[in-house]
Design an enzyme around this catalytic site. Structure first.
Site, PDB file in Angstrom:
ATOM      1  N   THR A 111      48.509  51.862  -9.926  1.00  0.00           N
ATOM      2  CA  THR A 111      49.133  51.167 -11.068  1.00  0.00           C
ATOM      3  C   THR A 111      48.185  51.500 -12.291  1.00  0.00           C
ATOM      4  OG1 THR A 111      49.626  49.145  -9.333  1.00  0.00           O
ATOM      5  CG2 THR A 111      49.625  48.825 -12.048  1.00  0.00           C
TER       6      THR A 111
ATOM      7  N   SER B 281      38.747  50.932  -5.608  1.00  0.00           N
ATOM      8  CA  SER B 281      39.737  51.150  -6.680  1.00  0.00           C
ATOM      9  C   SER B 281      40.923  50.472  -6.177  1.00  0.00           C
ATOM     10  CB  SER B 281      39.927  52.728  -6.776  1.00  0.00           C
ATOM     11  OG  SER B 281      38.746  53.302  -7.127  1.00  0.00           O
TER      12      SER B 281
ATOM     13  N   ASP C 207      40.283  61.802  -4.027  1.00  0.00           N
ATOM     14  CA  ASP C 207      39.778  61.773  -5.556  1.00  0.00           C
ATOM     15  C   ASP C 207      38.940  63.179  -5.596  1.00  0.00           C
ATOM     16  OD1 ASP C 207      39.012  60.982  -7.730  1.00  0.00           O
ATOM     17  OD2 ASP C 207      37.385  59.529  -6.968  1.00  0.00           O
TER      18      ASP C 207
ATOM     19  N   ASN D  53      46.667  54.308 -12.859  1.00  0.00           N
ATOM     20  CA  ASN D  53      46.888  55.766 -13.167  1.00  0.00           C
ATOM     21  C   ASN D  53      48.175  55.974 -14.276  1.00  0.00           C
ATOM     22  OD1 ASN D  53      46.574  57.178  -9.765  1.00  0.00           O
ATOM     23  ND2 ASN D  53      45.043  56.868 -11.585  1.00  0.00           N
TER      24      ASN D  53
HETATM   25  C1  FPP Z   1      42.715  61.522  -8.125  1.00  0.00           C
HETATM   26  O1  FPP Z   1      41.871  62.856  -8.394  1.00  0.00           O
HETATM   27  C2  FPP Z   1      43.771  62.087  -7.686  1.00  0.00           C
HETATM   28  C3  FPP Z   1      45.288  61.551  -8.188  1.00  0.00           C
HETATM   29  C4  FPP Z   1      45.313  60.385  -9.091  1.00  0.00           C
HETATM   30  C5  FPP Z   1      46.579  62.152  -7.505  1.00  0.00           C
HETATM   31  C6  FPP Z   1      46.519  62.586  -6.131  1.00  0.00           C
HETATM   32  C7  FPP Z   1      47.796  63.608  -6.219  1.00  0.00           C
HETATM   33  C8  FPP Z   1      47.973  64.700  -5.200  1.00  0.00           C
HETATM   34  C9  FPP Z   1      46.899  65.152  -4.387  1.00  0.00           C
HETATM   35  C10 FPP Z   1      49.022  65.511  -5.766  1.00  0.00           C
HETATM   36  C11 FPP Z   1      50.314  65.253  -4.923  1.00  0.00           C
HETATM   37  C12 FPP Z   1      50.315  64.025  -4.070  1.00  0.00           C
HETATM   38  C13 FPP Z   1      51.422  64.155  -3.086  1.00  0.00           C
HETATM   39  C14 FPP Z   1      51.340  63.069  -2.029  1.00  0.00           C
HETATM   40  C15 FPP Z   1      52.418  65.187  -3.056  1.00  0.00           C
HETATM   41  P1  FPP Z   1      41.398  62.600  -9.943  1.00  0.00           P
HETATM   42  O2  FPP Z   1      42.427  62.998 -10.960  1.00  0.00           O
HETATM   43  O3  FPP Z   1      41.056  61.084 -10.431  1.00  0.00           O
HETATM   44  O4  FPP Z   1      40.178  63.400 -10.219  1.00  0.00           O
HETATM   45  P2  FPP Z   1      38.839  63.098 -10.858  1.00  0.00           P
HETATM   46  O5  FPP Z   1      38.336  61.839 -10.376  1.00  0.00           O
HETATM   47  O6  FPP Z   1      37.885  64.422 -10.655  1.00  0.00           O
HETATM   48  O7  FPP Z   1      39.039  63.184 -12.358  1.00  0.00           O
END
Ligand code: FPP
Length: 250
Positions: A67, A197, A21, A69
């Protein structure tokens, strides 16, 4: 001496589950679009995968796309899917070199065709690797998995294949998409959020939770070592008393 060297090799968690996260906030702090954070999150994915394999972790599950997302802006979803395709393509040789097997949990059918095809290729290519299993949770939510499991069991009951008395924890565990994967010993969530979550709700009944303020794109091997060191200083009682646990050790 580094934390890594102080870790007890006999008490390395067998299965670590991670909520990666903070990508969006990391990007925002630099005045960039959220996707920039996801792109830099890939470096952290590589670090934790390599770091976990080096320590002898047997299963590593990464929550890459929930899901929920799917409710994000389309532009971010598309960017995440392309990043996934690109990363899997690029990193499959590294998985082979490190003897890591790739697998997934979640509603893989709901992913774009190119993404499914790339994943399947990597899963097939790495299927005989035995050092560590890397599980990507994609279009995953624990409630979805539990609902699915209940449906499967209901069909078995309806067809007379099982009795009511056959419905127990083992049957439910075996009907989840995580069957054949041991429950996580340790769950790590980055970015200072203290929530699970909709992640592995059934499987994490007795997992140890570790929360860190580090944003995912900044997560490195030393942060993994810190999390494991913290885990090794805990007493896992599984509902028993501290005295019972001490007795068993002697
Ligand atoms: C949460 O941070 C992260 C995700 C929903 C996506 C995770 C994906 C990666 C690390 C990239 C690719 C992964 C692989 C396995 C190749 P957020 O976007 O919710 O951050 P925030 O809470 O600061 O908004």
């Amino acid at each position: 001496m580094s934390i890594e060297h102080n870790l007890d090799p006999n008490r390395i968690p067998k299965h670590i589950a991670v909520i990666m996260d903070g990508n969006g906030r990391w990007a925002k702090k630099q005045g960039k679009f959220r996707v920039f954070g996801h792109q830099h999150g890939v470096k952290a994915v590589n670090e934790i995968t390599e770091g976990a394999a080096e320590l002898g972790v047997e299963y590593l599950t990464l929550y890459a796309f929930s899901t929920e997302n799917w409710n994000r802006p389309k532009i971010e979803i598309n960017a995440l899917m392309s990043l996934l395709v690109k990363t899997i393509k690029k990193e499959t040789p590294t998985l082979m070199k490190n003897q890591i097997k790739l697998t997934t949990i979640g509603q893989i059918d709901s992913l774009p065709g190119e993404c499914k095809a790339e994943l399947q290729q990597a899963i097939d290519a790495t299927k005989d690797n035995t050092r560590m299993t890397l599980i990507l949770a994609l279009s995953y939510s624990a409630k979805w998995d539990i609902v699915n499991s209940v449906k499967k069991i209901a069909v078995q009951y309806k067809n007379g294949e099982i009795d009511l008395s056959d419905i127990n924890e083992n049957l439910i565990s075996g009907s989840l998409s995580t069957n054949r994967i041991p429950d996580p010993d340790l769950m790590i969530r980055t970015s200072g959020e203290h929530r699970i979550s909709n992640y592995l709700l059934w499987e994490m009944a007795y997992s140890e939770f570790y929360f860190t303020d580090v944003l995912w794109p900044d997560f490195r091997k030393e942060h993994l070592h810190e999390a494991i060191s913290n885990y090794q200083n805990r007493e896992r009682r599984f509902g028993k008393t501290g005295e019972q646990i001490a007795e068993k050790k002697n």
